[in-house]
Design a protein around this motif. Sequence first.
Motif, mmCIF file in Angstrom:
data_model
loop_
_atom_site.group_PDB
_atom_site.id
_atom_site.type_symbol
_atom_site.label_atom_id
_atom_site.label_comp_id
_atom_site.label_asym_id
_atom_site.label_seq_id
_atom_site.Cartn_x
_atom_site.Cartn_y
_atom_site.Cartn_z
ATOM 1 N N GLY A 56 70.307 53.544 43.613
ATOM 2 C CA GLY A 56 71.189 52.309 43.224
ATOM 3 C C GLY A 56 71.172 52.117 41.754
ATOM 4 O O GLY A 56 71.101 51.199 41.137
ATOM 5 N N GLY A 57 71.069 53.142 41.094
ATOM 6 C CA GLY A 57 71.266 53.165 39.812
ATOM 7 C C GLY A 57 69.966 52.910 38.909
ATOM 8 O O GLY A 57 70.055 53.032 37.569
ATOM 9 N N GLU A 58 68.753 52.765 39.723
ATOM 10 C CA GLU A 58 67.495 52.468 39.156
ATOM 11 C C GLU A 58 66.667 53.598 39.226
ATOM 12 O O GLU A 58 66.790 54.405 40.211
ATOM 13 C CB GLU A 58 67.077 51.283 39.466
ATOM 14 N N LEU A 59 65.642 53.655 38.336
ATOM 15 C CA LEU A 59 64.613 54.792 38.519
ATOM 16 C C LEU A 59 64.141 54.549 39.698
ATOM 17 O O LEU A 59 63.415 53.473 40.069
ATOM 18 C CB LEU A 59 63.777 54.861 37.266
ATOM 19 N N ALA A 60 63.797 55.722 40.524
ATOM 20 C CA ALA A 60 63.167 55.701 41.827
ATOM 21 C C ALA A 60 61.804 55.789 41.699
ATOM 22 O O ALA A 60 61.317 56.413 40.820
ATOM 23 C CB ALA A 60 63.832 56.795 42.889
ATOM 24 N N SER A 61 60.935 55.023 42.646
ATOM 25 C CA SER A 61 59.613 54.999 42.362
ATOM 26 C C SER A 61 58.814 55.119 43.899
ATOM 27 O O SER A 61 59.634 54.726 44.724
ATOM 28 C CB SER A 61 59.173 53.835 41.477
ATOM 29 N N TYR A 62 57.733 55.035 43.829
ATOM 30 C CA TYR A 62 56.872 54.883 44.964
ATOM 31 C C TYR A 62 55.619 54.240 44.931
ATOM 32 O O TYR A 62 55.067 54.224 43.600
ATOM 33 C CB TYR A 62 56.579 56.256 45.878
ATOM 34 N N LYS A 63 54.779 53.859 45.750
ATOM 35 C CA LYS A 63 53.532 53.328 45.460
ATOM 36 C C LYS A 63 52.499 53.918 46.420
ATOM 37 O O LYS A 63 52.599 54.474 47.549
ATOM 38 C CB LYS A 63 53.639 51.605 45.805
ATOM 39 N N MET A 64 51.322 53.884 45.927
ATOM 40 C CA MET A 64 50.113 54.270 46.760
ATOM 41 C C MET A 64 49.822 53.283 47.636
ATOM 42 O O MET A 64 49.498 52.230 47.145
ATOM 43 C CB MET A 64 48.849 54.560 45.873
ATOM 44 N N LEU A 65 49.901 53.656 49.027
ATOM 45 C CA LEU A 65 49.434 52.555 50.074
ATOM 46 C C LEU A 65 47.951 53.033 50.748
ATOM 47 O O LEU A 65 47.819 54.070 50.779
ATOM 48 C CB LEU A 65 50.592 52.496 51.190
ATOM 49 N N ILE A 66 47.331 51.843 51.074
ATOM 50 C CA ILE A 66 46.333 52.241 51.845
ATOM 51 C C ILE A 66 46.570 51.650 53.313
ATOM 52 O O ILE A 66 46.768 50.270 53.147
ATOM 53 C CB ILE A 66 44.922 51.659 51.347
ATOM 54 N N LEU A 67 46.508 52.295 54.409
ATOM 55 C CA LEU A 67 47.059 51.757 55.427
ATOM 56 C C LEU A 67 45.757 51.599 56.630
ATOM 57 O O LEU A 67 44.928 52.481 56.391
ATOM 58 C CB LEU A 67 48.091 52.692 55.955
ATOM 59 N N ALA A 68 45.828 50.859 57.578
ATOM 60 C CA ALA A 68 45.027 50.624 58.442
ATOM 61 C C ALA A 68 45.676 50.367 59.825
ATOM 62 O O ALA A 68 46.920 49.921 59.636
ATOM 63 C CB ALA A 68 43.778 49.592 58.042
ATOM 64 N N LYS A 69 45.003 50.531 60.918
ATOM 65 C CA LYS A 69 45.681 50.089 62.214
ATOM 66 C C LYS A 69 45.910 48.513 62.186
ATOM 67 O O LYS A 69 45.075 47.782 61.696
ATOM 68 C CB LYS A 69 44.941 50.428 63.534
#
Length: 363
Positions: free
Chosen positions: A173-186
């Motif tokens: 969308g014209g913006e710098l793509a990023s991601y995050k570190m997730l900690i997941l649990a059930k």
Amino acid sequence: MSEASPASNKKAFNPLLVLVMLVLAAVVLAVAWNRINSPAVAGRGVDYDRTLNSLGLGAPVENQLDAAYTDGDQDLVADPPADAASLRDPEVLRFSFLNDEASGVDPAVWQPLLDAVSQATGRSVEYANVATNEAQLRALRDGELDITAFNTGSVPHAVNAAGFVPVAGPSVGGELASYKMLILAKADSDIKMIEDLRGKRVALTRYGSNSGYKAPLVILKDFGLAPERDYDFAFSGGHDKSIAGLAGSILDADAVAVASDLYAAAIERGDVKEGQLRVVYESEPFPRAAFGMPHDLEPELAQTIAQTLLAFELSGTSLQTQFADGDGFAPLSYKDGFALVRRIDNAVGSKHEIAPTGSESIN
């Protein structure tokens, strides 16, 4: 003198002493039961200092630009050589994307971008096959790569040790793509916040991964949780394996650390259902990757390449298969955008050095 009666030789019954002995016995049994059944390793004879050192947390470092480079403008990136004779102005430009071991991408999909750079610079552009991260770093440092990209966790290493100059990253969308570190649990587990991981088992992905290894170790430590003292850990072998393994109850772990974009992709593929897992923690954003050039490329040529990258549109090209949700490239600031990545590298003792030829990288 009278003779003592038999009863006088017996010890009097003391109910208080019996109660104390029963309490002590209960405490001993409770401690033993806890050591046997606790998923954390603390208290089982593990050398905690050795564990910290093996993970890097016991020997933090302060990475900086290699002595071969200068940084007069304090942007944390190597300046071009002051001596014009040291600048490189190749007739044939060599491009690589990450490394073939990590990307698994057919080089042919990059041809539209290579053609755009060739047209803008008036030079031939070739795809360079680079097998490992270390080989990519050496090639960049030694003038064998002119345009390349590094994954998030490798960018500070490339900047400090190989003179990499990041200029752009994938955009959405014209913006710098990023991601995050997730900690997941059930979703149905009792783990609702990061502090609930105490005494649990956390699955990391593999050594060297930014969001699957380095970031969770450092962020858990920020919350006062240390491996093998406060929580146990294991390795899954990859983000997809962590996500599917936790969702399917086939992974010996109570929680996993993964990248948010890979988690979203797993949901889209149907590997895990929406709402099946709970997000226990979400980090600050990380840029997805960085495209750039070596510091010693002729400045006008480097500027032309940067402008071509930033003007390139993915729509209608084969690169849409590589960046399914992307539309092109956006400018990035290494000093600001990679501050958390640099802190994490320092905290886990990840030294920004280039191994000798033939060594393999874990990144």
